[in-house]
Design an enzyme around this catalytic site. Structure first.
Site, mmCIF file in Angstrom:
data_model
loop_
_atom_site.group_PDB
_atom_site.id
_atom_site.type_symbol
_atom_site.label_atom_id
_atom_site.label_comp_id
_atom_site.label_asym_id
_atom_site.label_seq_id
_atom_site.Cartn_x
_atom_site.Cartn_y
_atom_site.Cartn_z
ATOM 1 N N HIS A 110 -52.748 87.945 69.930
ATOM 2 C CA HIS A 110 -53.239 89.252 70.344
ATOM 3 C C HIS A 110 -52.102 90.270 70.227
ATOM 4 O O HIS A 110 -50.929 89.890 70.293
ATOM 5 C CB HIS A 110 -53.738 89.148 71.799
ATOM 6 C CG HIS A 110 -54.357 90.393 72.323
ATOM 7 N ND1 HIS A 110 -53.616 91.398 72.897
ATOM 8 C CD2 HIS A 110 -55.645 90.802 72.384
ATOM 9 C CE1 HIS A 110 -54.415 92.371 73.286
ATOM 10 N NE2 HIS A 110 -55.650 92.047 72.987
ATOM 11 N N ASN B 281 -50.641 92.127 72.257
ATOM 12 C CA ASN B 281 -49.636 92.160 73.325
ATOM 13 C C ASN B 281 -48.812 90.885 73.418
ATOM 14 O O ASN B 281 -48.036 90.710 74.360
ATOM 15 C CB ASN B 281 -50.272 92.500 74.685
ATOM 16 C CG ASN B 281 -51.226 91.425 75.191
ATOM 17 O OD1 ASN B 281 -51.275 90.315 74.661
ATOM 18 N ND2 ASN B 281 -51.998 91.766 76.213
ATOM 19 N N LYS B 282 -48.952 90.001 72.428
ATOM 20 C CA LYS B 282 -48.146 88.779 72.398
ATOM 21 C C LYS B 282 -46.886 88.989 71.555
ATOM 22 O O LYS B 282 -46.690 90.029 70.954
ATOM 23 C CB LYS B 282 -48.978 87.618 71.862
ATOM 24 C CG LYS B 282 -50.245 87.340 72.676
ATOM 25 C CD LYS B 282 -49.932 87.096 74.149
ATOM 26 C CE LYS B 282 -51.141 86.595 74.952
ATOM 27 N NZ LYS B 282 -52.218 87.583 75.092
ATOM 28 N N ASN B 283 -46.033 87.968 71.490
ATOM 29 C CA ASN B 283 -44.741 88.134 70.816
ATOM 30 C C ASN B 283 -44.862 88.298 69.305
ATOM 31 O O ASN B 283 -43.960 88.808 68.657
ATOM 32 C CB ASN B 283 -43.821 86.961 71.141
ATOM 33 C CG ASN B 283 -43.249 87.085 72.535
ATOM 34 O OD1 ASN B 283 -43.864 87.672 73.420
ATOM 35 N ND2 ASN B 283 -42.064 86.538 72.748
#
Length: 373
Positions: free
Chosen positions: A179, A181-183
């Site tokens: 997603h 907002n992940k790394n």
């Protein structure tokens, strides 16, 4: 005044051009770039079987299926996580068994695990919260003792290491999220890392309508599969992001270090566990005692927002959510998860932030708390 979101993906011009080439190719759904992406992910996690999917949530649900979780089975899950960690258990017809978490790490309290195991327990689903790995050696030892499958919710943990081993490179089944907002991101997407070719094949069948392709070109449908196949467009983004993942992680650790430097001398609340160099720092969460501060979390978020800084909430206590209250779960049975749910705030953390951005967040936070009246 520059607005700081709590998270923002880093998509460079090289990636944009690479995606445009995929779009011009005419092949934009699952194809050669998905195969390349899966191969690159497999190399990243030490050669294990990896299959890409449309989301981390889809990965968790399919992982439970290949782990044999079905109607009436129990799956142990931390009481504080994103709701998807428990929702996928319900969708399999199984029963979530919540275990409280640790205050500093926000991870499942492994010392409470054995007491939660029953004759119906089929699997345990630890969550590596914010990228900080759970005590996997101890957890896997307990799982072997009771013959349980372990499905790691590694949505936050792509790029993290546990005692020198990458999350996903060992264990039973690990599920990642990509997603924004992940790394690393594929816009929407996820993946499963597993040990066995037959399980990888089950994922392939389940992610595309239960279809099995024969060598002669014909197809058959062998199960009521879903539609969870990743596109080549997303996979091409993922390939470019994976090349930069270690650099992203290095920068996130630098930013987290500044947060600790700025906030540790006079902590406004409970800081997260620092971990070691294996922590990939997907988020930086802080616990603030709002009941003693004389302000609500909403008021705090609004005050920070007026000053150009977004504050997230990760996460509420799952048993306190309406769905789970209706199923007779009670938040008060999980005092640490309940406290985290009341007090947690997520501060901005993403690779494009500057050192001064972090200092601005910290000084603004202190100012808001000092002038809360």
């Amino acid at each position: 005044m520059t607005y700081l979101p709590f998270s923002r993906p880093d998509i460079d011009e090289h990636t944009i051009e690479a995606v445009s080439q995929v779009l011009r190719s005419g092949w934009i759904t699952t194809g050669p770039y998905v195969t390349k992406f899966e191969s690159a992910l497999s190399s990243y996690v030490g050669g294990r079987k990896v299959r890409a999917l449309t989301s981390g949530t889809a990965a968790l649900e399919i992982a439970l299926m290949i782990a044999g979780v079905g109607k009436g089975d129990e799956v142990i899950v931390p009481a504080m996580s994103f709701a998807a960690s428990a929702n996928v258990i319900l969708r399999r017809g199984a029963v979530p068994v919540f275990v409280d978490v640790e205050l500093a790490s926000r991870n499942l309290n492994v010392s409470l695990l054995e007491a939660a195991i029953s004759s119906r327990t089929r699997a345990v689903m630890p969550v590596h919260f914010a990228g900080l790995p759970v005590d996997m050696d101890r957890l896997l030892q307990i799982a072997r003792k009771f013959d349980l499958r372990v499905v790691e919710d590694a949505a936050h943990a792509i790029g993290s290491e546990y005692r020198g081993r990458r999350i996903g490179a060992f264990g039973d089944i690990a599920c990642f999220s990509f997603h924004p907002n992940k790394n690393m991101t594929t816009i929407e997407g996820g993946a499963i890392a597993c040990n066995h070719a037959d399980e990888a094949r089950l994922i392939e069948v389940e992610r595309f309508h239960g279809i099995e392709r024969h060598a002669d070109g014909n197809i058959d449908v062998i199960s009521a599969g879903g539609k969870f196949n990743l596109s080549d467009v997303s996979a091409r983004i993922g390939l470019a992001q994976l090349e930069r993942l270690d650099a992203f992680g290095k920068r996130r650790r630098e930013l987290a270090s500044i947060y600790f430097h700025e906030l540790s001398a006079d902590p406004p609340g409970i800081l997260p566990e620092a971990g070691d160099e294996g922590h990939c720092w997907n988020m930086f969460t802080l616990l603030l005692p709002f009941d003693r501060l004389g302000m609500t979390r909403t008021q705090f978020q609004q005050a920070m927002g007026k000053r150009g800084i977004a504050i997230g909430v990760h996460y509420p206590c799952i048993p306190g959510l309406t769905l789970y209250r209706q199923l007779d779960y009670r938040e008060e049975r999980f005092p640490i998860a309940s406290r985290i749910g009341r007090e947690t705030v997520t501060l901005p953390l993403f690779p494009a932030m500057t050192d001064d951005d972090v200092r601005r967040v910290c000084s603004t936070l202190r100012g808001v708390l000092a002038n809360r009246s």
